[in-house]
Design a protein around this motif. Structure first.
Motif, PDB file in Angstrom:
ATOM      1  N   ASP A   1     -17.271  41.468  14.977  1.00 15.32           N
ATOM      2  CA  ASP A   1     -17.531  42.787  15.543  1.00 15.32           C
ATOM      3  C   ASP A   1     -18.824  43.398  15.017  1.00 15.32           C
ATOM      4  N   GLY A   2     -19.593  42.638  14.196  1.00 11.43           N
ATOM      5  CA  GLY A   2     -20.864  43.110  13.675  1.00 11.43           C
ATOM      6  C   GLY A   2     -20.788  43.756  12.316  1.00 11.43           C
ATOM      7  N   THR A   3     -19.602  43.874  11.728  1.00  7.45           N
ATOM      8  CA  THR A   3     -19.437  44.510  10.417  1.00  7.45           C
ATOM      9  C   THR A   3     -20.008  43.629   9.311  1.00  7.45           C
ATOM     10  N   LEU A   4     -20.838  44.204   8.451  1.00  8.75           N
ATOM     11  CA  LEU A   4     -21.339  43.479   7.277  1.00  8.75           C
ATOM     12  C   LEU A   4     -20.234  43.446   6.230  1.00  8.75           C
ATOM     13  N   ILE A   5     -19.743  42.240   5.902  1.00  4.84           N
ATOM     14  CA  ILE A   5     -18.579  42.152   5.025  1.00  4.84           C
ATOM     15  C   ILE A   5     -18.911  41.660   3.617  1.00  4.84           C
ATOM     16  N   ALA A   6     -20.005  40.915   3.456  1.00  7.72           N
ATOM     17  CA  ALA A   6     -20.325  40.402   2.120  1.00  7.72           C
ATOM     18  C   ALA A   6     -21.778  39.948   2.075  1.00  7.72           C
ATOM     19  N   THR A   7     -22.313  39.878   0.853  1.00  5.72           N
ATOM     20  CA  THR A   7     -23.676  39.400   0.607  1.00  5.72           C
ATOM     21  C   THR A   7     -23.627  38.395  -0.534  1.00  5.72           C
TER      22      THR A   7
ATOM     23  N   VAL B   1     -20.273  57.252   0.753  1.00  2.70           N
ATOM     24  CA  VAL B   1     -21.264  57.159   1.825  1.00  2.70           C
ATOM     25  C   VAL B   1     -21.183  55.774   2.469  1.00  2.70           C
ATOM     26  N   GLU B   2     -21.570  55.670   3.735  1.00  3.64           N
ATOM     27  CA  GLU B   2     -21.455  54.412   4.473  1.00  3.64           C
ATOM     28  C   GLU B   2     -22.725  54.130   5.261  1.00  3.64           C
ATOM     29  N   HIS B   3     -23.268  52.930   5.124  1.00  5.58           N
ATOM     30  CA  HIS B   3     -24.282  52.409   6.043  1.00  5.58           C
ATOM     31  C   HIS B   3     -24.321  50.900   5.864  1.00  5.58           C
ATOM     32  N   ALA B   4     -24.905  50.196   6.815  1.00  7.83           N
ATOM     33  CA  ALA B   4     -24.980  48.738   6.735  1.00  7.83           C
ATOM     34  C   ALA B   4     -26.028  48.220   7.707  1.00  7.83           C
ATOM     35  N   GLU B   5     -26.614  47.061   7.375  1.00  7.88           N
ATOM     36  CA  GLU B   5     -27.512  46.377   8.300  1.00  7.88           C
ATOM     37  C   GLU B   5     -26.727  45.909   9.522  1.00  7.88           C
ATOM     38  N   THR B   6     -27.456  45.733  10.619  1.00 10.15           N
ATOM     39  CA  THR B   6     -26.814  45.259  11.846  1.00 10.15           C
ATOM     40  C   THR B   6     -26.861  43.733  11.906  1.00 10.15           C
TER      41      THR B   6
ATOM     42  N   PHE C   1     -16.730  34.655  11.161  1.00 10.90           N
ATOM     43  CA  PHE C   1     -17.777  35.454  10.533  1.00 10.90           C
ATOM     44  C   PHE C   1     -19.085  34.678  10.593  1.00 10.90           C
ATOM     45  N   LEU C   2     -20.165  35.406  10.806  1.00 12.25           N
ATOM     46  CA  LEU C   2     -21.498  34.812  10.865  1.00 12.25           C
ATOM     47  C   LEU C   2     -22.065  34.737   9.455  1.00 12.25           C
ATOM     48  N   TYR C   3     -22.547  33.552   9.075  1.00 12.75           N
ATOM     49  CA  TYR C   3     -23.195  33.350   7.779  1.00 12.75           C
ATOM     50  C   TYR C   3     -24.683  33.191   8.056  1.00 12.75           C
ATOM     51  N   ASP C   4     -25.441  34.239   7.797  1.00  5.62           N
ATOM     52  CA  ASP C   4     -26.880  34.275   8.062  1.00  5.62           C
ATOM     53  C   ASP C   4     -27.606  34.146   6.732  1.00  5.62           C
ATOM     54  N   SER C   5     -28.249  32.995   6.497  1.00  2.00           N
ATOM     55  CA  SER C   5     -28.874  32.754   5.190  1.00  2.00           C
ATOM     56  C   SER C   5     -30.362  32.471   5.348  1.00  2.00           C
ATOM     57  N   VAL C   6     -31.138  32.958   4.386  1.00  2.00           N
ATOM     58  CA  VAL C   6     -32.582  32.739   4.354  1.00  2.00           C
ATOM     59  C   VAL C   6     -32.982  32.382   2.926  1.00  2.00           C
ATOM     60  N   SER C   7     -34.142  31.748   2.813  1.00  2.00           N
ATOM     61  CA  SER C   7     -34.672  31.410   1.489  1.00  2.00           C
ATOM     62  C   SER C   7     -36.019  32.088   1.304  1.00  2.00           C
ATOM     63  N   PRO C   8     -36.115  33.045   0.378  1.00  2.00           N
ATOM     64  CA  PRO C   8     -37.404  33.715   0.163  1.00  2.00           C
ATOM     65  C   PRO C   8     -38.407  32.887  -0.629  1.00  2.00           C
ATOM     66  N   THR C   9     -37.933  31.923  -1.447  1.00  2.00           N
ATOM     67  CA  THR C   9     -38.867  31.178  -2.287  1.00  2.00           C
ATOM     68  C   THR C   9     -38.223  29.902  -2.817  1.00  2.00           C
ATOM     69  N   ALA C  10     -39.075  28.939  -3.152  1.00  2.00           N
ATOM     70  CA  ALA C  10     -38.668  27.721  -3.874  1.00  2.00           C
ATOM     71  C   ALA C  10     -39.830  27.311  -4.764  1.00  2.00           C
ATOM     72  N   SER C  11     -39.524  26.965  -6.015  1.00  2.00           N
ATOM     73  CA  SER C  11     -40.552  26.518  -6.952  1.00  2.00           C
ATOM     74  C   SER C  11     -39.863  25.929  -8.172  1.00  2.00           C
ATOM     75  N   GLY C  12     -40.610  25.117  -8.931  1.00  2.00           N
ATOM     76  CA  GLY C  12     -40.089  24.579 -10.181  1.00  2.00           C
ATOM     77  C   GLY C  12     -38.827  23.763 -10.022  1.00  2.00           C
TER      78      GLY C  12
END
Length: 304
Positions: A286-292, A134-139, A262-273
């Motif tokens: 081309d918009g293809t999600l290649i890695a996480t 099966v195939e799907h991916a975020e845009t 390739f676009l490197y889109d990074s976010v930080s959900p939390t920081a503590s300790g």
């Protein structure tokens, strides 16, 4: 302009001249490990290394060591790693590969990087025969193209006296900031905990699938923790920030070339300790999600 600023500008111009294929070729040579015994490999660090080995280098070299023990038709799909001790760039690193499992579809390898008789890094990697499913991916986010953005060195030009070696070290990866560079957001905040850059190997790589994956692994340790720092308006070199990668995980979803943007889109959900968590997504142009990627880093911000 002060004499120090003039010298910093001259150093930046010299660094910008040391770009492109020759610098990338040095990275390729760095990833070409010496096979010193069955399942044992040896790698070195570049001559211009800082006080400790760059995390992306040891991760990329460890993945090369694992891949050299796996048939080429099995492609790496994930890795999980821990940074245990700082690496010493003045001595070689020995990579000891443990062939955990060779199944019908999947192969598992464990690699321990050793210096001075102690483990400095540990990696587990999984490889799989190519299958359909099966195939799907975020845009991909809507961002300006890389050719419309300044180079990292040009973005740093006003700040080179403060950034010092961080601005002038030759880099095999071309980086273009989509979001405002974190050094421009110092003292501001709270900001959105997001950092977006275009990246690519600064030259042409050989047609070797494992090499392209290892170059992306190398690049994945760059700019990721910036998504944490930008949230709080602090940055390496300007503020008393002490940091290090603690662990690192990568999942490879689709084929790609690391010498294409390739676009490197990074976010930080939390920081503590005194730790921060960052997640990143890699998209082809081309918009293809290649890695996480997911990484936790040690971050200590010491008051002045």
């Amino acid at each position: 302009m002060t004499e120090a600023a003039r010298q910093a500008a001259a150093d930046l111009d010299a660094a910008m001249a040391q770009r492109g294929q020759p610098v990338l070729d040095r990275l390729v040579a760095l990833l070409d490990l010496e096979n010193i015994e069955e399942n044992i490999f040896r790698g070195v660090s570049p001559a211009h290394s800082t006080v400790r080995v760059f995390g992306g280098q040891v991760a990329g070299q460890a993945l090369v060591a694992a891949g050299r023990t796996v048939p080429p038709e099995r492609k790496v799909h994930s890795l999980h790693a821990y940074f245990i001790r700082p690496g010493d760039p003045s001595v070689p690193i020995v990579y000891d590969v443990d062939r955990i499992r060779d199944g019908r579809s999947f192969t598992t390898r464990r690699v321990v990087a050793i210096q001075h008789g102690k483990a400095i890094f540990a990696l587990s990697a999984s490889f799989q025969l190519v299958e359909q499913g099966v195939e799907h991916a975020e845009t991909m986010p809507d961002v300006p193209p890389p050719d419309d953005l300044p180079s990292r060195q040009d973005s740093m030009r006003e700040y080179i006296e403060k950034l010092g070696p961080a601005a002038t070290m030759p880099r095999p990866i071309d980086v273009r900031y989509v979001t405002r560079p974190p050094w421009e957001m110092r003292g501001q905040g709270p900001n959105e905990a997001r950092n977006q850059v275009w990246m690519r190997a600064d030259g042409v790589l050989p047609d070797d699938d494992l090499l392209h994956v290892c170059v992306l692994t190398y690049a994945s340790d760059m700019t990721l923790l910036d998504s944490i720092l930008v949230r709080h308006g602090v940055y390496w070199g300007f503020d008393n920030v002490l940091g290090a990668s603690l662990d690192h995980a990568l999942w490879f979803h689709r084929p790609f070339r690391a010498d294409e943007w390739f676009l490197y889109d990074s976010v930080s959900p939390t920081a503590s300790g005194a730790r921060g968590l960052a997640t990143g997504r890699f998209f082809g142009q081309d918009g293809t999600l290649i890695a996480t990627v997911v990484q936790e880093g040690l971050l200590r911000v010491i008051p002045d």
